[in-house]
Design a protein around this motif. Structure first.
Motif, PDB file in Angstrom:
ATOM      1  N   ILE A   1       0.843  -1.202   0.000  1.00  0.00           N
ATOM      2  CA  ILE A   1       0.000   0.000   0.000  1.00  0.00           C
ATOM      3  C   ILE A   1       0.873   1.245   0.000  1.00  0.00           C
ATOM      4  O   ILE A   1       0.618   2.199  -0.748  1.00  0.00           O
ATOM      5  CB  ILE A   1      -0.965  -0.014   1.198  1.00  0.00           C
ATOM      6  CG1 ILE A   1      -2.014  -1.115   1.001  1.00  0.00           C
ATOM      7  CG2 ILE A   1      -1.633   1.340   1.381  1.00  0.00           C
ATOM      8  CD1 ILE A   1      -2.891  -1.356   2.209  1.00  0.00           C
ATOM      9  N   ALA A   2       1.907   1.256   0.826  1.00  0.00           N
ATOM     10  CA  ALA A   2       2.811   2.416   0.876  1.00  0.00           C
ATOM     11  C   ALA A   2       3.487   2.639  -0.472  1.00  0.00           C
ATOM     12  O   ALA A   2       3.634   3.775  -0.923  1.00  0.00           O
ATOM     13  CB  ALA A   2       3.842   2.214   1.973  1.00  0.00           C
TER      14      ALA A   2
ATOM     15  N   ALA B   1       2.293   1.755  -3.413  1.00  0.00           N
ATOM     16  CA  ALA B   1       1.276   2.232  -4.359  1.00  0.00           C
ATOM     17  C   ALA B   1       0.974   3.707  -4.130  1.00  0.00           C
ATOM     18  O   ALA B   1       0.756   4.453  -5.085  1.00  0.00           O
ATOM     19  CB  ALA B   1       0.006   1.406  -4.223  1.00  0.00           C
ATOM     20  N   ILE B   2       0.981   4.152  -2.890  1.00  0.00           N
ATOM     21  CA  ILE B   2       0.694   5.553  -2.578  1.00  0.00           C
ATOM     22  C   ILE B   2       1.826   6.448  -3.074  1.00  0.00           C
ATOM     23  O   ILE B   2       1.573   7.558  -3.559  1.00  0.00           O
ATOM     24  CB  ILE B   2       0.459   5.742  -1.065  1.00  0.00           C
ATOM     25  CG1 ILE B   2      -0.859   5.086  -0.671  1.00  0.00           C
ATOM     26  CG2 ILE B   2       0.474   7.212  -0.679  1.00  0.00           C
ATOM     27  CD1 ILE B   2      -1.113   5.053   0.806  1.00  0.00           C
ATOM     28  N   ARG B   3       3.055   5.982  -2.965  1.00  0.00           N
ATOM     29  CA  ARG B   3       4.200   6.778  -3.395  1.00  0.00           C
ATOM     30  C   ARG B   3       4.242   7.010  -4.895  1.00  0.00           C
ATOM     31  O   ARG B   3       4.879   7.914  -5.374  1.00  0.00           O
ATOM     32  CB  ARG B   3       5.509   6.102  -2.964  1.00  0.00           C
ATOM     33  CG  ARG B   3       5.824   6.400  -1.531  1.00  0.00           C
ATOM     34  CD  ARG B   3       7.192   5.864  -1.179  1.00  0.00           C
ATOM     35  NE  ARG B   3       6.999   5.067   0.025  1.00  0.00           N
ATOM     36  CZ  ARG B   3       7.586   3.915   0.276  1.00  0.00           C
ATOM     37  NH1 ARG B   3       8.416   3.412  -0.586  1.00  0.00           N
ATOM     38  NH2 ARG B   3       7.353   3.281   1.378  1.00  0.00           N
ATOM     39  N   ARG B   4       3.576   6.180  -5.661  1.00  0.00           N
ATOM     40  CA  ARG B   4       3.612   6.299  -7.132  1.00  0.00           C
ATOM     41  C   ARG B   4       2.704   7.368  -7.604  1.00  0.00           C
ATOM     42  O   ARG B   4       1.866   7.922  -7.427  1.00  0.00           O
ATOM     43  CB  ARG B   4       3.242   4.982  -7.786  1.00  0.00           C
ATOM     44  CG  ARG B   4       4.356   3.994  -7.615  1.00  0.00           C
ATOM     45  CD  ARG B   4       4.060   2.773  -8.398  1.00  0.00           C
ATOM     46  NE  ARG B   4       5.233   1.904  -8.285  1.00  0.00           N
ATOM     47  CZ  ARG B   4       5.443   0.884  -9.032  1.00  0.00           C
ATOM     48  NH1 ARG B   4       4.592   0.552  -9.951  1.00  0.00           N
ATOM     49  NH2 ARG B   4       6.509   0.155  -8.865  1.00  0.00           N
TER      50      ARG B   4
END
Length: 78
Positions: A72-73, A75-78
């Protein structure tokens, strides 16, 4: 966040392995929180040895939280 949950699971495992005093407020809090956060993974493995069961089940829960949290982290950074 996932690091905190993993820490709760590791503490729970350590408290069970070292037979911590469940009357202690902190130990009791960690036990209760771990039971809530385990989300059905607390009885995946049912070996005859209850101690091994706690290690396997809560270890698995910690691993699942860690992997999903990292995904999840990422995916959020992208």
């Amino acid at each position: 966040m996932t690091g905190t949950v993993v820490t709760v699971f590791v503490l729970h495992i350590l408290f069970v392995v070292f037979d911590a005093n469940q009357g202690n407020e902190f130990v009791s809090f960690v036990y209760g929180l771990a039971q809530v956060l385990v989300l059905g993974l607390g009885d995946v493995f049912t070996p005859d040895d209850a101690l091994l069961g706690v290690i396997l089940n809560y270890g698995l829960a910690a691993l699942v939280y860690l992997v999903i949290g990292r995904l999840i982290a990422k995916a959020i950074r992208r």
